[in-house]
Write a protein that holds these residues in place. Structure first.
Motif, short mmCIF file in Angstrom:
data_model
loop_
_atom_site.label_atom_id
_atom_site.label_comp_id
_atom_site.label_asym_id
_atom_site.label_seq_id
_atom_site.Cartn_x
_atom_site.Cartn_y
_atom_site.Cartn_z
N LEU A 190 0.84 -1.20 0.00
CA LEU A 190 0.00 0.00 0.00
C LEU A 190 0.88 1.25 0.00
O LEU A 190 0.61 2.21 -0.74
CB LEU A 190 -0.91 0.00 1.22
CG LEU A 190 -1.81 1.23 1.38
CD1 LEU A 190 -2.76 1.36 0.20
CD2 LEU A 190 -2.59 1.18 2.69
N LEU A 191 1.91 1.23 0.81
CA LEU A 191 2.83 2.37 0.85
C LEU A 191 3.46 2.61 -0.52
O LEU A 191 3.56 3.75 -0.98
CB LEU A 191 3.91 2.12 1.90
CG LEU A 191 5.05 3.15 1.96
CD1 LEU A 191 4.49 4.53 2.28
CD2 LEU A 191 6.09 2.75 3.00
N GLY A 192 3.88 1.54 -1.18
CA GLY A 192 4.49 1.67 -2.50
C GLY A 192 3.55 2.29 -3.52
O GLY A 192 3.94 3.16 -4.30
N SER A 193 2.28 1.85 -3.52
CA SER A 193 1.30 2.39 -4.46
C SER A 193 1.06 3.88 -4.21
O SER A 193 1.00 4.68 -5.15
CB SER A 193 -0.02 1.63 -4.33
OG SER A 193 0.14 0.27 -4.69
N LEU A 194 0.94 4.25 -2.96
CA LEU A 194 0.68 5.65 -2.62
C LEU A 194 1.90 6.52 -2.89
O LEU A 194 1.76 7.68 -3.30
CB LEU A 194 0.26 5.76 -1.16
CG LEU A 194 -1.09 5.11 -0.82
CD1 LEU A 194 -1.35 5.16 0.68
CD2 LEU A 194 -2.22 5.79 -1.57
N GLN A 195 3.09 5.98 -2.68
CA GLN A 195 4.30 6.75 -2.98
C GLN A 195 4.44 7.00 -4.48
O GLN A 195 4.84 8.09 -4.90
CB GLN A 195 5.54 6.01 -2.46
CG GLN A 195 5.75 6.16 -0.96
CD GLN A 195 6.99 5.42 -0.49
OE1 GLN A 195 7.30 4.32 -0.95
NE2 GLN A 195 7.71 6.01 0.45
N ALA A 196 4.10 5.99 -5.29
CA ALA A 196 4.16 6.16 -6.75
C ALA A 196 3.18 7.24 -7.20
O ALA A 196 3.51 8.10 -8.03
CB ALA A 196 3.85 4.84 -7.44
N TYR A 197 1.97 7.22 -6.64
CA TYR A 197 0.98 8.24 -6.98
C TYR A 197 1.44 9.62 -6.52
O TYR A 197 1.28 10.62 -7.23
CB TYR A 197 -0.36 7.90 -6.34
CG TYR A 197 -1.44 8.92 -6.62
CD1 TYR A 197 -2.16 8.87 -7.81
CD2 TYR A 197 -1.73 9.92 -5.71
CE1 TYR A 197 -3.15 9.81 -8.08
CE2 TYR A 197 -2.71 10.87 -5.97
CZ TYR A 197 -3.42 10.80 -7.16
OH TYR A 197 -4.39 11.74 -7.43
N GLU A 198 2.02 9.68 -5.34
CA GLU A 198 2.51 10.96 -4.79
C GLU A 198 3.58 11.56 -5.70
O GLU A 198 3.58 12.77 -5.94
CB GLU A 198 3.07 10.73 -3.39
CG GLU A 198 3.59 11.99 -2.71
CD GLU A 198 4.17 11.70 -1.34
OE1 GLU A 198 3.79 12.37 -0.36
OE2 GLU A 198 5.00 10.77 -1.24
N GLU A 199 4.46 10.71 -6.22
CA GLU A 199 5.53 11.20 -7.09
C GLU A 199 4.97 11.75 -8.40
O GLU A 199 5.39 12.80 -8.88
CB GLU A 199 6.51 10.05 -7.38
CG GLU A 199 7.74 10.45 -8.16
CD GLU A 199 8.63 11.42 -7.42
OE1 GLU A 199 9.37 12.18 -8.08
OE2 GLU A 199 8.58 11.43 -6.17
N LYS A 200 3.99 11.05 -8.97
CA LYS A 200 3.35 11.54 -10.20
C LYS A 200 2.63 12.85 -9.95
O LYS A 200 2.69 13.78 -10.77
CB LYS A 200 2.37 10.49 -10.73
CG LYS A 200 3.02 9.23 -11.27
CD LYS A 200 1.98 8.24 -11.77
CE LYS A 200 2.63 6.97 -12.28
NZ LYS A 200 1.62 5.97 -12.74
N HIS A 201 1.94 12.92 -8.84
CA HIS A 201 1.20 14.15 -8.50
C HIS A 201 2.17 15.31 -8.31
O HIS A 201 1.90 16.44 -8.75
CB HIS A 201 0.39 13.92 -7.22
CG HIS A 201 -0.48 15.06 -6.84
ND1 HIS A 201 -0.04 16.11 -6.03
CD2 HIS A 201 -1.77 15.37 -7.15
CE1 HIS A 201 -1.01 16.96 -5.87
NE2 HIS A 201 -2.06 16.55 -6.53
#
Length: 303
Positions: A190-201
């Motif tokens: 879950l952390l990995g998915s949210l970190q990837a989204y955070e980086e794109k954002h």
């Protein structure tokens, strides 16, 4: 130092870090192969004379390991902490005294757990906080809850995280809730998915900010150019009016031109007029040098 005691840094115990300290100390004591003697202890025989040689050797080894564990515990305490266990004769006894002193009785433990539950429910991600930092805050509280007896599953922790994220994660939260089964996910996933989204954002926000800065810069340059053109036009207008006045006075732009071709009675055009009149014959007196309307002689009647 002998026995490798100094090869590890001993964590220091204070009034607020017992839970984390105890985990670190268990690892340290285990690395020195003495945690079992702290956890289980050993029995001192009433009469060593009745022991076999093997039993005597085992007893000697247990005593040695117990003192080593006790020494490591001593190293983790300040003077106040040492006073709490100074009467302990074994490492197991010292450990239990520290545990009772810092964690308290069962009733105190329940009160602490209630406080931690309130902290857990109140957790919300700050607008300026990274997803990694927020995970760390949530896990710090949830781990304390577990150490105080709370049965807290990973699914419950992930659900808490998803419903307490900042609004910028709303889109990815909806996707995860609709397409993922939290029962099959780990907290790290879950952390990995949210970190990837955070980086794109973040990259998208940076691009928007860069575009905005470029637009502002272009607008400022355009306004600066307009002000420059307005200043030059004002100067030209004044100069143009100067030239207009020059034309009205004779069609010249400076004093040198006016000196060369003056417009006064002393100028070239006046000399040209006098020359033309010298060749002009008066119709009244028949003399040259003037026109009939300028003639002072008596008017002759024209036949």
């Amino acid at each position: 130092m002998a026995n490798g005691v100094a090869s590890f840094q001993v964590p220091m115990l204070n009034t607020s870090n017992y839970d984390n300290w105890s985990i670190k100390m268990k690892a340290l004591l285990g690395a020195h192969e003495v945690w079992d003697i702290v956890e289980k202890g050993y029995v001192e025989p009433q009469d060593e004379a009745t022991l076999s040689q093997t039993q005597k050797d085992n007893l000697k080894d247990s005593r040695k390991r117990d003192k080593k564990a006790l020494y490591l515990i001593y190293q983790a305490l300040d003077d106040d902490g040492f006073e709490k266990i100074s009467s302990a004769t074994t490492a197991k006894d010292a450990w239990e005294k520290l545990q009772t002193s810092h964690k308290g009785a069962e009733q105190v433990k329940k009160v602490r757990l209630q406080t931690l539950r309130g902290e857990f429910e109140a957790l919300h991600m700050k607008e300026s906080e990274s997803i990694s930092d927020y995970f760390s805050r949530v896990l710090a509280v949830s781990n304390q809850m577990k150490r105080n007896g709370e049965k807290l599953s990973d699914v419950r922790i992930m659900e808490k995280i998803l419903r307490s994220l900042s609004p910028k994660f709303e889109h990815i939260v909806v996707i995860i809730e609709e397409t993922k089964n939290l029962e099959e996910m780990t907290i790290d996933q879950l952390l990995g998915s949210l970190q990837a989204y955070e980086e794109k954002h973040k990259k998208k926000q940076d691009s928007v900010e860069q575009l905005f800065k470029m637009q502002v810069k272009d607008k400022e340059e355009s306004m600066s150019n307009e002000r420059g053109q307005h200043g030059r036009g004002h100067f030209q207008g004044r100069d143009g009016r100067g030239r207009g006045r020059g034309h009205a006075r004779g069609g010249f732009n400076n004093n040198e031109d006016r000196r060369e071709y003056p417009t006064s009675g002393r100028g070239r055009s006046n000399r040209r007029t006098r020359y033309e009149k010298s060749q002009t014959k008066c119709y009244n007196c028949q003399k040259f040098g003037h026109y009939a309307f300028e003639c002072r002689a008596p008017k002759n009647k024209v036949e």
